[in-house]
Design a protein around this motif. Structure first.
Motif, PDB file in Angstrom:
ATOM      1  N   HIS A  40       0.116   5.129 -10.035  1.00 53.65           N
ATOM      2  CA  HIS A  40      -1.005   5.603  -9.209  1.00 53.65           C
ATOM      3  C   HIS A  40      -1.704   4.408  -8.572  1.00 53.65           C
ATOM      4  O   HIS A  40      -1.477   3.250  -8.949  1.00 53.65           O
ATOM      5  N   SER A  41      -2.609   4.685  -7.634  1.00 55.14           N
ATOM      6  CA  SER A  41      -3.339   3.617  -6.950  1.00 55.14           C
ATOM      7  C   SER A  41      -4.471   3.094  -7.825  1.00 55.14           C
ATOM      8  O   SER A  41      -4.821   3.665  -8.855  1.00 55.14           O
ATOM      9  N   ARG A  42      -5.026   1.975  -7.392  1.00 56.54           N
ATOM     10  CA  ARG A  42      -6.023   1.265  -8.188  1.00 56.54           C
ATOM     11  C   ARG A  42      -7.400   1.940  -8.129  1.00 56.54           C
ATOM     12  O   ARG A  42      -7.657   2.801  -7.287  1.00 56.54           O
ATOM     13  N   ALA A  43      -8.274   1.499  -9.015  1.00 58.57           N
ATOM     14  CA  ALA A  43      -9.632   2.029  -9.105  1.00 58.57           C
ATOM     15  C   ALA A  43     -10.341   1.931  -7.759  1.00 58.57           C
ATOM     16  O   ALA A  43     -10.155   0.966  -7.013  1.00 58.57           O
ATOM     17  N   ASN A  73      -7.242 -14.239  -9.347  1.00 56.66           N
ATOM     18  CA  ASN A  73      -7.360 -15.277  -8.313  1.00 56.66           C
ATOM     19  C   ASN A  73      -7.812 -14.694  -6.978  1.00 56.66           C
ATOM     20  O   ASN A  73      -7.304 -15.041  -5.916  1.00 56.66           O
ATOM     21  N   GLY A  74      -8.758 -13.779  -7.040  1.00 60.66           N
ATOM     22  CA  GLY A  74      -9.337 -13.200  -5.843  1.00 60.66           C
ATOM     23  C   GLY A  74      -8.567 -12.044  -5.238  1.00 60.66           C
ATOM     24  O   GLY A  74      -9.041 -11.431  -4.271  1.00 60.66           O
ATOM     25  N   GLN A  75      -7.410 -11.715  -5.782  1.00 56.74           N
ATOM     26  CA  GLN A  75      -6.594 -10.626  -5.256  1.00 56.74           C
ATOM     27  C   GLN A  75      -6.788  -9.388  -6.112  1.00 56.74           C
ATOM     28  O   GLN A  75      -6.432  -9.378  -7.291  1.00 56.74           O
ATOM     29  N   GLU A  76      -7.357  -8.334  -5.531  1.00 61.95           N
ATOM     30  CA  GLU A  76      -7.556  -7.102  -6.282  1.00 61.95           C
ATOM     31  C   GLU A  76      -6.207  -6.456  -6.579  1.00 61.95           C
ATOM     32  O   GLU A  76      -5.364  -6.329  -5.692  1.00 61.95           O
ATOM     33  N   LEU A  77      -6.024  -6.050  -7.823  1.00 59.31           N
ATOM     34  CA  LEU A  77      -4.754  -5.486  -8.258  1.00 59.31           C
ATOM     35  C   LEU A  77      -4.983  -4.196  -9.032  1.00 59.31           C
ATOM     36  O   LEU A  77      -5.980  -4.041  -9.742  1.00 59.31           O
ATOM     37  N   GLY A  78      -4.038  -3.272  -8.910  1.00 59.63           N
ATOM     38  CA  GLY A  78      -3.979  -2.101  -9.757  1.00 59.63           C
ATOM     39  C   GLY A  78      -2.997  -2.358 -10.890  1.00 59.63           C
ATOM     40  O   GLY A  78      -2.523  -3.481 -11.098  1.00 59.63           O
ATOM     41  N   GLU A  79      -2.662  -1.306 -11.589  1.00 62.14           N
ATOM     42  CA  GLU A  79      -1.760  -1.467 -12.730  1.00 62.14           C
ATOM     43  C   GLU A  79      -0.384  -1.966 -12.315  1.00 62.14           C
ATOM     44  O   GLU A  79       0.228  -2.791 -13.005  1.00 62.14           O
ATOM     45  N   ALA A  80       0.109  -1.499 -11.178  1.00 67.74           N
ATOM     46  CA  ALA A  80       1.428  -1.945 -10.726  1.00 67.74           C
ATOM     47  C   ALA A  80       1.441  -3.450 -10.479  1.00 67.74           C
ATOM     48  O   ALA A  80       2.382  -4.152 -10.877  1.00 67.74           O
ATOM     49  N   GLY A  81       0.404  -3.957  -9.829  1.00 70.88           N
ATOM     50  CA  GLY A  81       0.342  -5.388  -9.559  1.00 70.88           C
ATOM     51  C   GLY A  81       0.137  -6.204 -10.813  1.00 70.88           C
ATOM     52  O   GLY A  81       0.783  -7.255 -11.005  1.00 70.88           O
ATOM     53  N   ALA A 102      11.494 -10.764 -14.720  1.00 74.18           N
ATOM     54  CA  ALA A 102      11.999  -9.426 -14.397  1.00 74.18           C
ATOM     55  C   ALA A 102      11.335  -8.916 -13.120  1.00 74.18           C
ATOM     56  O   ALA A 102      10.110  -8.790 -13.070  1.00 74.18           O
ATOM     57  N   PRO A 103      12.106  -8.591 -12.086  1.00 74.99           N
ATOM     58  CA  PRO A 103      11.515  -8.083 -10.847  1.00 74.99           C
ATOM     59  C   PRO A 103      11.243  -6.590 -10.901  1.00 74.99           C
ATOM     60  O   PRO A 103      11.972  -5.834 -11.557  1.00 74.99           O
ATOM     61  N   VAL A 104      10.176  -6.164 -10.228  1.00 75.97           N
ATOM     62  CA  VAL A 104       9.949  -4.734 -10.001  1.00 75.97           C
ATOM     63  C   VAL A 104      10.861  -4.317  -8.860  1.00 75.97           C
ATOM     64  O   VAL A 104      10.729  -4.801  -7.737  1.00 75.97           O
ATOM     65  N   ILE A 105      11.809  -3.439  -9.148  1.00 69.98           N
ATOM     66  CA  ILE A 105      12.801  -3.052  -8.151  1.00 69.98           C
ATOM     67  C   ILE A 105      12.561  -1.672  -7.564  1.00 69.98           C
ATOM     68  O   ILE A 105      13.136  -1.311  -6.537  1.00 69.98           O
ATOM     69  N   MET A 106      11.679  -0.881  -8.201  1.00 70.96           N
ATOM     70  CA  MET A 106      11.482   0.490  -7.738  1.00 70.96           C
ATOM     71  C   MET A 106      10.153   1.019  -8.253  1.00 70.96           C
ATOM     72  O   MET A 106       9.695   0.632  -9.339  1.00 70.96           O
ATOM     73  N   GLY A 107       9.527   1.901  -7.462  1.00 67.32           N
ATOM     74  CA  GLY A 107       8.301   2.549  -7.893  1.00 67.32           C
ATOM     75  C   GLY A 107       8.216   3.954  -7.333  1.00 67.32           C
ATOM     76  O   GLY A 107       8.771   4.245  -6.273  1.00 67.32           O
ATOM     77  N   SER A 108       7.506   4.837  -8.041  1.00 69.34           N
ATOM     78  CA  SER A 108       7.285   6.195  -7.539  1.00 69.34           C
ATOM     79  C   SER A 108       5.846   6.599  -7.790  1.00 69.34           C
ATOM     80  O   SER A 108       5.219   6.170  -8.767  1.00 69.34           O
ATOM     81  N   PRO A 115       3.285  -4.019  -0.348  1.00 69.63           N
ATOM     82  CA  PRO A 115       3.170  -5.431   0.045  1.00 69.63           C
ATOM     83  C   PRO A 115       3.404  -6.421  -1.099  1.00 69.63           C
ATOM     84  O   PRO A 115       3.813  -7.558  -0.855  1.00 69.63           O
ATOM     85  N   LEU A 116       3.148  -6.001  -2.333  1.00 64.76           N
ATOM     86  CA  LEU A 116       3.390  -6.876  -3.477  1.00 64.76           C
ATOM     87  C   LEU A 116       4.874  -7.000  -3.795  1.00 64.76           C
ATOM     88  O   LEU A 116       5.336  -8.041  -4.270  1.00 64.76           O
ATOM     89  N   PHE A 117       5.612  -5.910  -3.559  1.00 65.76           N
ATOM     90  CA  PHE A 117       7.041  -5.851  -3.872  1.00 65.76           C
ATOM     91  C   PHE A 117       7.800  -5.392  -2.624  1.00 65.76           C
ATOM     92  O   PHE A 117       8.327  -4.274  -2.578  1.00 65.76           O
ATOM     93  N   PRO A 118       7.855  -6.225  -1.584  1.00 61.86           N
ATOM     94  CA  PRO A 118       8.380  -5.764  -0.287  1.00 61.86           C
ATOM     95  C   PRO A 118       9.854  -5.385  -0.297  1.00 61.86           C
ATOM     96  O   PRO A 118      10.295  -4.649   0.587  1.00 61.86           O
TER      97      PRO A 118
END
Length: 272
Positions: A104-107, A128-136, A147-153, A164-167
């Motif tokens: 899901h998306s971030r707060a 480091n100034g970059q807002e991230l959700g759980e995926a990031g 280990a790379p993130v290769i897929m998300g749903s 943009p984090l995992f182009p």
């Protein structure tokens, strides 16, 4: 080849409301089975593409949502807490790729059931100034282990925020958000079919996807949901108050940053 599948529930097709994601509600019992079905679709996709070992990480709430007897018997299940690597526990075993299912998306985002780690505790988390959700956050932790993130749903807001984090990763849209507790969803069968195909393609192309890493020390900024929570967090002597409702701290590396954030999440239960 080893593949880790991290499964959350808020991004699962047909899930919209807090009652569906909290134990003790009748709707939760149905949603946890939808979650397991999407996990099984991802497991099948990984094996379709030639994976030798597949691990499925139960990554929602208490980390024991998916009934083990409903999971594909070919996979090994990672459940229960606490565990140091949380939503990506298993990467320490040497994974060739990580798939984020039902995320899901971030707060403060507009996605369905948007939050970051703990909806009671956190309004915003930045590394480091970059807002991230759980995926990031957990994608960076997986990257620290190579280990790379290769897929998300998940929903469309999650994908727009995360891509943009995992182009080079593949994404499957399970639903479209029309509000934080409303949306337009694929049927469970359609969602599972798309996830299975997406994971299979992602596993086949995994070598083209680099890990997402945040190198060196990390300045972690946490905006709490209330000043009272910031009061509580500052009981930890190394944390600095940066605003009435915000704290910050320096961590030596990604794993330390994530583990400290998770400790703050656990602390917040004192004020529930």
């Amino acid at each position: 080849m080893k593949i880790l599948i991290s499964v959350d529930i808020e991004g699962v097709a047909g899930v919209y409301h807090p009652e569906q994601v909290r134990p003790g509600n009748p709707e939760y019992e149905r949603a946890r089975r939808l979650m397991a079905a999407e996990a099984n679709a991802a497991i099948a996709g990984a094996f379709d593409a030639g994976a030798a070992e597949v691990y499925v990480n139960d990554s929602h709430g208490g980390f024991r949502n998916m009934p083990p007897d409903l999971l594909d018997e070919r996979a090994q299940a990672i459940q229960g807490k606490p565990r140091y690597l949380s939503m990506v526990a298993g990467v320490e075993l040497g994974m060739d790729g990580v798939c984020l299912i039902g995320y899901h998306s971030r707060a403060q985002g507009r996605g369905i059931l948007a939050h970051t780690i703990n909806s009671f505790a956190f309004a915003r988390i930045a590394f480091n100034g970059q807002e991230l959700g759980e995926a990031g956050i957990y994608g960076a932790l997986a990257g620290a282990y190579g280990a790379p993130v290769i897929m998300g749903s998940g929903d469309d807001v999650f994908i727009a925020e995360t891509q943009p984090l995992f182009p080079r990763a593949r994404f499957v849209q399970t639903k479209r958000a029309t509000g934080q507790t409303s949306g337009i969803s694929l049927s469970p069968a359609q969602s599972c079919a798309a996830i299975r195909a997406g994971v299979a393609a992602a596993v086949q192309d995994r070598t083209a996807v680099p890990p997402f890493r945040i190198e060196g020390e990390i300045l972690v900024d946490v905006q709490a949901q209330t000043p009272a929570l910031a009061d509580l967090f500052c009981q930890w002597p190394t944390l600095e108050r940066s605003a009435s409702d915000a704290v910050r701290f320096q961590a030596p590396d990604t794993e330390s940053a994530v583990r400290m954030v998770n400790c703050l999440s656990a602390m917040s239960s004192m004020l529930r």
